[in-house]
Design a protein around this motif. Structure first.
Motif, PDB file in Angstrom:
ATOM      1  N   LYS A   1      20.476  11.068  87.893  1.00 49.46           N
ATOM      2  CA  LYS A   1      20.191  11.058  86.449  1.00 49.46           C
ATOM      3  C   LYS A   1      20.567   9.695  85.887  1.00 49.46           C
ATOM      4  CE  LYS A   1      19.099  15.393  85.593  1.00 49.46           C
ATOM      5  NZ  LYS A   1      19.238  16.407  84.637  1.00 49.46           N
ATOM      6  N   PRO A   2      19.838   9.244  84.852  1.00 47.55           N
ATOM      7  CA  PRO A   2      20.227   7.987  84.205  1.00 47.55           C
ATOM      8  C   PRO A   2      21.632   8.104  83.611  1.00 47.55           C
ATOM      9  CG  PRO A   2      18.070   8.735  83.435  1.00 47.55           C
ATOM     10  CD  PRO A   2      18.651   9.828  84.260  1.00 47.55           C
ATOM     11  N   ILE A   3      22.428   7.066  83.775  1.00 49.14           N
ATOM     12  CA  ILE A   3      23.789   7.090  83.225  1.00 49.14           C
ATOM     13  C   ILE A   3      23.735   7.040  81.700  1.00 49.14           C
ATOM     14  CG2 ILE A   3      25.968   5.824  83.103  1.00 49.14           C
ATOM     15  CD1 ILE A   3      25.521   5.070  86.052  1.00 49.14           C
ATOM     16  N   MET A   4      22.784   6.282  81.157  1.00 47.35           N
ATOM     17  CA  MET A   4      22.615   6.244  79.704  1.00 47.35           C
ATOM     18  C   MET A   4      22.218   7.644  79.219  1.00 47.35           C
ATOM     19  SD  MET A   4      22.690   4.449  76.938  1.00 47.35           S
ATOM     20  CE  MET A   4      22.378   2.741  77.205  1.00 47.35           C
ATOM     21  N   GLY A   5      23.018   8.201  78.330  1.00 53.26           N
ATOM     22  CA  GLY A   5      22.756   9.535  77.801  1.00 53.26           C
ATOM     23  C   GLY A   5      23.382  10.660  78.607  1.00 53.26           C
ATOM     24  N   LEU A   6      24.006  10.327  79.723  1.00 52.31           N
ATOM     25  CA  LEU A   6      24.602  11.333  80.600  1.00 52.31           C
ATOM     26  C   LEU A   6      25.840  11.948  79.950  1.00 52.31           C
ATOM     27  CD1 LEU A   6      24.296  12.436  83.570  1.00 52.31           C
ATOM     28  CD2 LEU A   6      26.025  10.772  84.201  1.00 52.31           C
ATOM     29  N   ASP A   7      25.909  13.267  79.941  1.00 56.67           N
ATOM     30  CA  ASP A   7      27.104  13.968  79.470  1.00 56.67           C
ATOM     31  C   ASP A   7      28.141  13.917  80.583  1.00 56.67           C
ATOM     32  OD1 ASP A   7      26.852  14.974  76.817  1.00 56.67           O
ATOM     33  OD2 ASP A   7      25.371  16.410  77.520  1.00 56.67           O
ATOM     34  N   ILE A   8      29.099  13.011  80.457  1.00 52.82           N
ATOM     35  CA  ILE A   8      30.094  12.857  81.525  1.00 52.82           C
ATOM     36  C   ILE A   8      31.320  13.740  81.307  1.00 52.82           C
ATOM     37  CG2 ILE A   8      29.369  10.517  82.067  1.00 52.82           C
ATOM     38  CD1 ILE A   8      32.074   9.651  80.726  1.00 52.82           C
ATOM     39  N   LEU A   9      31.521  14.166  80.078  1.00 51.48           N
ATOM     40  CA  LEU A   9      32.673  15.006  79.730  1.00 51.48           C
ATOM     41  C   LEU A   9      32.115  16.306  79.185  1.00 51.48           C
ATOM     42  CD1 LEU A   9      35.837  14.755  79.360  1.00 51.48           C
ATOM     43  CD2 LEU A   9      35.347  14.130  77.019  1.00 51.48           C
ATOM     44  N   SER A  10      32.592  17.444  79.704  1.00 50.61           N
ATOM     45  CA  SER A  10      32.018  18.698  79.229  1.00 50.61           C
ATOM     46  C   SER A  10      33.019  19.839  79.218  1.00 50.61           C
ATOM     47  CB  SER A  10      30.809  19.085  80.082  1.00 50.61           C
ATOM     48  OG  SER A  10      31.177  19.276  81.416  1.00 50.61           O
ATOM     49  N   GLY A  11      32.844  20.701  78.218  1.00 45.13           N
ATOM     50  CA  GLY A  11      33.537  21.977  78.154  1.00 45.13           C
ATOM     51  C   GLY A  11      35.011  21.961  77.814  1.00 45.13           C
ATOM     52  N   LEU A  12      35.518  20.932  77.158  1.00 43.93           N
ATOM     53  CA  LEU A  12      36.933  20.918  76.805  1.00 43.93           C
ATOM     54  C   LEU A  12      37.173  21.754  75.551  1.00 43.93           C
ATOM     55  CD1 LEU A  12      36.550  18.126  78.440  1.00 43.93           C
ATOM     56  CD2 LEU A  12      38.783  17.664  77.530  1.00 43.93           C
TER      57      LEU A  12
END
Length: 142
Positions: free
Chosen positions: A75-86
């Motif tokens: 997936k493209p790093i630009m726009g990637l949700d790297i942090l989730s569900g906190l």
């Protein structure tokens, strides 16, 4: 009169600091200490997420998460949700229970984040126990 002034100043400062939030844009730094990306932390359904909104190196603008696995693979790093569900810890200024993906190496870690100063965020990524991990500090983007 001085006592009243300092009391008011203390209350105003306390309210200002406690009203700060983790949400907004943050600078992420490389291991060399250079800002390499800007991430935006946002809230969705009561949970915190973060996505890459800017990549500083023009040669990396079209970079993909080649070392990632699963849904993040290529997936493209630009726009990637790297942090989730906190989720926010009750009675604490800490968000935990989610994961973070490091697009530099493709690894996924458990993590927590905490606002340590109005413009400084502590992020701890770890495997298993938070004792075995790495801490990074993000500064609020201007």
């Amino acid at each position: 009169m001085k006592k009243l002034f300092f009391t008011f100043l203390f209350i105003a400062t306390t309210i200002s600091i406690s009203s700060q939030t983790i949400f907004g844009k943050w600078n992420s730094r490389s291991e060399e200490g250079v800002v390499d990306s800007v991430l935006e932390i946002y809230e969705k359904d009561g949970k915190a997420f973060a996505k890459v909104v800017e990549i500083m190196n023009p040669d990396r603008k079209d970079a993909r998460c080649v070392d990632c696995e699963g849904e993040y693979k290529d997936k493209p790093i630009m726009g990637l949700d790297i942090l989730s569900g906190l989720e926010k810890e009750e009675d604490k200024d800490e968000w935990s229970g989610g994961t973070i993906v490091d697009p530099r190496n493709g690894n996924t870690y458990k993590c927590y984040i905490k606002l340590v100063k109005p413009n400084k965020l502590k992020l701890r990524g770890y495997i298993g126990f938070s004792l075995f991990g790495k801490t990074a500090y993000w500064e609020r983007a201007k």
